[in-house]
Every structure is written in structure tokens, then in C-alpha cells.
Design a protein around this motif. Sequence first.
Motif, mmCIF file in Angstrom:
data_model
loop_
_atom_site.group_PDB
_atom_site.id
_atom_site.type_symbol
_atom_site.label_atom_id
_atom_site.label_comp_id
_atom_site.label_asym_id
_atom_site.label_seq_id
_atom_site.Cartn_x
_atom_site.Cartn_y
_atom_site.Cartn_z
ATOM 1 N N GLY A 10 0.086 -3.955 1.198
ATOM 2 C CA GLY A 10 1.521 -3.712 1.300
ATOM 3 C C GLY A 10 1.935 -2.455 0.594
ATOM 4 N N LEU A 11 3.250 -2.328 0.396
ATOM 5 C CA LEU A 11 3.845 -1.175 -0.266
ATOM 6 C C LEU A 11 4.287 -1.585 -1.659
ATOM 7 C CD1 LEU A 11 5.090 1.705 -0.247
ATOM 8 C CD2 LEU A 11 7.128 0.674 0.790
ATOM 9 N N ALA A 14 4.397 2.800 -7.998
ATOM 10 C CA ALA A 14 3.405 3.126 -9.015
ATOM 11 C C ALA A 14 3.624 2.261 -10.254
ATOM 12 C CB ALA A 14 3.489 4.597 -9.378
ATOM 13 N N GLY A 15 2.522 1.766 -10.789
ATOM 14 C CA GLY A 15 2.582 0.863 -11.934
ATOM 15 C C GLY A 15 2.608 -0.603 -11.550
ATOM 16 N N GLY A 16 2.797 -0.872 -10.268
ATOM 17 C CA GLY A 16 2.866 -2.240 -9.793
ATOM 18 C C GLY A 16 1.500 -2.855 -9.538
ATOM 19 N N SER A 17 1.525 -4.064 -8.989
ATOM 20 C CA SER A 17 0.292 -4.821 -8.757
ATOM 21 C C SER A 17 0.260 -5.399 -7.341
ATOM 22 C CB SER A 17 0.188 -5.986 -9.756
ATOM 23 O OG SER A 17 0.123 -5.522 -11.085
ATOM 24 N N LEU A 18 -0.936 -5.582 -6.858
ATOM 25 C CA LEU A 18 -1.178 -6.267 -5.592
ATOM 26 C C LEU A 18 -2.473 -7.060 -5.722
ATOM 27 C CD1 LEU A 18 -0.476 -3.612 -2.793
ATOM 28 C CD2 LEU A 18 0.846 -5.686 -3.233
ATOM 29 N N GLU A 88 -2.673 7.620 -5.913
ATOM 30 C CA GLU A 88 -4.008 7.941 -5.394
ATOM 31 C C GLU A 88 -4.819 6.712 -5.005
ATOM 32 O OE1 GLU A 88 -2.614 9.005 -8.256
ATOM 33 O OE2 GLU A 88 -4.107 9.134 -9.891
ATOM 34 N N ASP A 89 -4.295 5.525 -5.248
ATOM 35 C CA ASP A 89 -4.933 4.291 -4.774
ATOM 36 C C ASP A 89 -4.544 3.990 -3.326
ATOM 37 O OD1 ASP A 89 -4.319 2.888 -8.003
ATOM 38 O OD2 ASP A 89 -6.247 3.616 -7.232
ATOM 39 N N THR A 90 -3.620 4.761 -2.783
ATOM 40 C CA THR A 90 -3.190 4.556 -1.401
ATOM 41 C C THR A 90 -4.358 4.755 -0.451
ATOM 42 O OG1 THR A 90 -0.917 5.222 -1.834
ATOM 43 C CG2 THR A 90 -1.696 5.419 0.434
ATOM 44 N N ALA A 91 -4.619 3.757 0.374
ATOM 45 C CA ALA A 91 -5.760 3.779 1.296
ATOM 46 C C ALA A 91 -5.759 2.507 2.138
ATOM 47 C CB ALA A 91 -7.078 3.876 0.530
ATOM 48 N N VAL A 92 -6.624 2.488 3.137
ATOM 49 C CA VAL A 92 -6.943 1.240 3.820
ATOM 50 C C VAL A 92 -8.111 0.605 3.065
ATOM 51 C CG1 VAL A 92 -7.690 0.133 5.947
ATOM 52 C CG2 VAL A 92 -6.161 2.124 6.044
ATOM 53 N N TYR A 93 -7.953 -0.630 2.670
ATOM 54 C CA TYR A 93 -8.963 -1.345 1.905
ATOM 55 C C TYR A 93 -9.732 -2.275 2.839
ATOM 56 C CZ TYR A 93 -7.203 0.439 -2.494
ATOM 57 O OH TYR A 93 -6.850 1.268 -3.542
ATOM 58 N N TYR A 94 -11.055 -2.178 2.753
ATOM 59 C CA TYR A 94 -11.937 -2.960 3.609
ATOM 60 C C TYR A 94 -12.804 -3.889 2.770
ATOM 61 C CZ TYR A 94 -10.876 0.541 7.188
ATOM 62 O OH TYR A 94 -10.230 1.368 8.081
ATOM 63 N N GLY A 112 -9.548 -4.318 7.686
ATOM 64 C CA GLY A 112 -8.836 -3.420 6.782
ATOM 65 C C GLY A 112 -7.406 -3.848 6.553
ATOM 66 N N THR A 113 -6.921 -3.553 5.361
ATOM 67 C CA THR A 113 -5.525 -3.822 5.018
ATOM 68 C C THR A 113 -4.968 -2.607 4.288
ATOM 69 O OG1 THR A 113 -4.000 -5.388 3.968
ATOM 70 C CG2 THR A 113 -6.090 -5.005 2.840
ATOM 71 N N GLN A 114 -3.774 -2.182 4.675
ATOM 72 C CA GLN A 114 -3.179 -0.969 4.130
ATOM 73 C C GLN A 114 -2.545 -1.236 2.769
ATOM 74 O OE1 GLN A 114 -2.986 2.345 5.497
ATOM 75 N NE2 GLN A 114 -2.235 2.795 3.425
ATOM 76 N N VAL A 115 -2.869 -0.386 1.814
ATOM 77 C CA VAL A 115 -2.219 -0.396 0.508
ATOM 78 C C VAL A 115 -1.560 0.969 0.327
ATOM 79 C CG1 VAL A 115 -2.564 -0.446 -1.992
ATOM 80 C CG2 VAL A 115 -3.786 -2.068 -0.514
ATOM 81 N N THR A 116 -0.249 0.955 0.089
ATOM 82 C CA THR A 116 0.493 2.189 -0.113
ATOM 83 C C THR A 116 1.217 2.115 -1.454
ATOM 84 O OG1 THR A 116 0.824 2.440 2.269
ATOM 85 C CG2 THR A 116 2.232 3.742 0.816
ATOM 86 N N VAL A 117 0.961 3.099 -2.303
ATOM 87 C CA VAL A 117 1.572 3.153 -3.624
ATOM 88 C C VAL A 117 2.505 4.359 -3.666
ATOM 89 C CG1 VAL A 117 1.179 3.199 -6.105
ATOM 90 C CG2 VAL A 117 -0.516 2.142 -4.598
ATOM 91 N N SER A 118 3.783 4.101 -3.864
ATOM 92 C CA SER A 118 4.770 5.178 -3.900
ATOM 93 C C SER A 118 4.978 5.658 -5.338
ATOM 94 C CB SER A 118 6.083 4.706 -3.312
ATOM 95 O OG SER A 118 6.614 3.657 -4.085
ATOM 96 N N SER A 119 5.282 6.935 -5.463
ATOM 97 C CA SER A 119 5.477 7.509 -6.811
ATOM 98 C C SER A 119 6.923 7.402 -7.258
ATOM 99 C CB SER A 119 5.033 8.965 -6.799
ATOM 100 O OG SER A 119 5.758 9.684 -5.827
#
Length: 119
Positions: A10-11, A14-18, A88-94, A112-119
Motif C-alpha cells: 500500500g501507500l 515516510a516513517g510509517g509501517s507496513l 527508497e523502499d518504494t518498490a514491488v515486493y515479491y 508481487g505487491t506494490q509498496v509506495t512510501v511518500s516523503s
Amino acid sequence: QVQLVESGGGLVQAGGSLRLSCAASGTILRINAMGWYRQAPGKQRELVATITNGGSANYADSVKGRFTISRDNAKNTVYLQMNSLKPEDTAVYYCNADLYSWRGRVSPWGQGTQVTVSS
């Protein structure tokens, strides 16, 4: 046929958790190592973390101290707890697993699952 299904991306700011989950299904005789990889746009897929069936974990230097990999062998599931996320952790995670099915040793990948980290 063995399948790996990821969830939990998910979205996040920055500083958050998933927390990502990956469940293996099908005729599985034994799962050895399970792991998480990621691929950012324009970059090669890279290792994030792996874990053996005994629980020994290995991490990429970039995520050490922030990410934790774990697994539930009874559920054939691997997790990735991601804290202190950075853009910089934004990526598709497999998800990937080294396992034995009735067809022998195989190494399937999840979708794959999308991880998006906003600044």
C-alpha cells in the motif's frame, strides 16, 4: 500446482509501517527457505530478507534494523514487518520459496505487491 499469494502492500508516509504476508498453497511437501525481494522502477530485483525453516534470518544491509522477517510453518506463510519506511523502499515486493512439491523441488514467485512510501 503451488502458488504464492502476497498481500499487505500500500501507500504509507515516510516513517510509517507496513506488514506484508505471503501464503503458499497447493500440494507442498516441505518448504525450505522463504524470502522477500523487491524491484524498483528501472532497477534489478534485489534481496530484502530470507528465512530458513528453522527461523534463521538474513537481511540486506539497507533494511537491517528496520525490517523483520518471520514465518508460520503451520500456515506455510512468511511475513515482512517493515518499520521506519523510507521513500527508497518504494518498490514491488515479491515473495519466493524454495520448496518440494509432488513435482519435485521448485522455487515459485508470487505476483508481487506494490509498496509506495511518500516523503
